[in-house]
Design an enzyme around this catalytic site. Sequence first.
Site, PDB file in Angstrom:
ATOM      1  N   GLU A 157       3.427  -0.612  -8.372  1.00 28.97           N
ATOM      2  CA  GLU A 157       2.988  -1.810  -7.640  1.00 28.97           C
ATOM      3  C   GLU A 157       3.581  -3.062  -8.296  1.00 28.97           C
ATOM      4  O   GLU A 157       4.048  -3.975  -7.610  1.00 28.97           O
ATOM      5  CB  GLU A 157       1.460  -1.866  -7.664  1.00 28.97           C
ATOM      6  CG  GLU A 157       0.860  -3.099  -7.012  1.00 28.97           C
ATOM      7  CD  GLU A 157      -0.575  -3.313  -7.447  1.00 28.97           C
ATOM      8  OE1 GLU A 157      -1.023  -4.467  -7.411  1.00 28.97           O
ATOM      9  OE2 GLU A 157      -1.240  -2.325  -7.835  1.00 28.97           O
ATOM     10  N   ASP A 173       6.235  -5.400  -6.218  1.00 29.16           N
ATOM     11  CA  ASP A 173       5.937  -6.806  -5.953  1.00 29.16           C
ATOM     12  C   ASP A 173       7.179  -7.664  -6.173  1.00 29.16           C
ATOM     13  O   ASP A 173       7.516  -8.524  -5.357  1.00 29.16           O
ATOM     14  CB  ASP A 173       4.795  -7.258  -6.862  1.00 29.16           C
ATOM     15  CG  ASP A 173       4.502  -8.744  -6.749  1.00 29.16           C
ATOM     16  OD1 ASP A 173       4.131  -9.193  -5.649  1.00 29.16           O
ATOM     17  OD2 ASP A 173       4.661  -9.463  -7.754  1.00 29.16           O
ATOM     18  N   ASP A 195      -1.651  -2.863  -2.088  1.00 31.01           N
ATOM     19  CA  ASP A 195      -1.116  -2.341  -3.351  1.00 31.01           C
ATOM     20  C   ASP A 195      -0.220  -1.127  -3.105  1.00 31.01           C
ATOM     21  O   ASP A 195       0.831  -0.978  -3.735  1.00 31.01           O
ATOM     22  CB  ASP A 195      -2.259  -1.935  -4.291  1.00 31.01           C
ATOM     23  CG  ASP A 195      -3.042  -3.134  -4.808  1.00 31.01           C
ATOM     24  OD1 ASP A 195      -2.567  -4.276  -4.634  1.00 31.01           O
ATOM     25  OD2 ASP A 195      -4.134  -2.927  -5.372  1.00 31.01           O
ATOM     26  N   GLU A 237       3.234  -2.219  -1.849  1.00 34.57           N
ATOM     27  CA  GLU A 237       4.087  -2.692  -2.944  1.00 34.57           C
ATOM     28  C   GLU A 237       4.553  -1.533  -3.808  1.00 34.57           C
ATOM     29  O   GLU A 237       5.724  -1.489  -4.219  1.00 34.57           O
ATOM     30  CB  GLU A 237       3.326  -3.710  -3.794  1.00 34.57           C
ATOM     31  CG  GLU A 237       3.097  -5.038  -3.085  1.00 34.57           C
ATOM     32  CD  GLU A 237       2.343  -6.041  -3.917  1.00 34.57           C
ATOM     33  OE1 GLU A 237       2.524  -7.250  -3.693  1.00 34.57           O
ATOM     34  OE2 GLU A 237       1.561  -5.622  -4.803  1.00 34.57           O
TER      35      GLU A 237
END
Length: 243
Positions: free
Chosen positions: A60, A64, A133, A136
């Site tokens: 994650e 991102d 989450d 990502e």
Amino acid sequence: MRKTYRDRKINNKISQKFKEFQTRNGIKFNDEKLLMQAFTHSSYVNEHRKKPHEDNERLEFLGDAVLELSVSQYLFKKYPTMSEGELTKLRAAIVCEPSLVMFANEVKFGEVVLLGKGEEMTGGRTRPALLADAFEAFIGALYLDQGLETVISFLDKVVYLKVDSGAFSHVMDFKSQLQEYVQRDGPGTLEYKILQEEGPAHNRIFVSQVSINNEVLGEGAGRSKKEAEQHAAQMALGKLKEE
């Protein structure tokens, strides 16, 4: 023996879900362990400590950054007249949690995420933060497995298509962009005109036209005069950039 059989049956079911997910989205992971990790919630790891599962939190973190870079590159190329402030505002709208949840639901992430029993029972599959989450984490896994170009190809279908269709037009100032664009060729005043109003008061539709020196540049519709003018400006920008 019974437990071994049950475990094998569960593993086969999970494997089948991931295969169907990849087929549905036109993706084939070289390392399927990465794909599994991307969808493994910490609650699942806590309930399967005897097996070497790793949750998706590190992926994650990576995803991102990859998502922000990819979206930044896309917006930078697509909107050459947009200011740094406008680009930042639009990117923030695209990578915020509600948008990531929308993208995750589009590709049915909730069906494949691996959850602990407690998280499952309390509605984890539809929990916004969990889905965002997972999105990502998936981007991070896809980047590690196949690189940035494959990530961009995936985002083309799931994210950029929505941007192109106007899903984020509420945070984009097309009128300012159009004004800047036409001023490059010399002075001129853009004129917006409402051509049509229809529908009941609670569901009104407006049609706007934008022109310069009596030359019509574009038309657009919206639920308010402002929205219709923004869509007219968006259409005009698209037309001018094609010429």
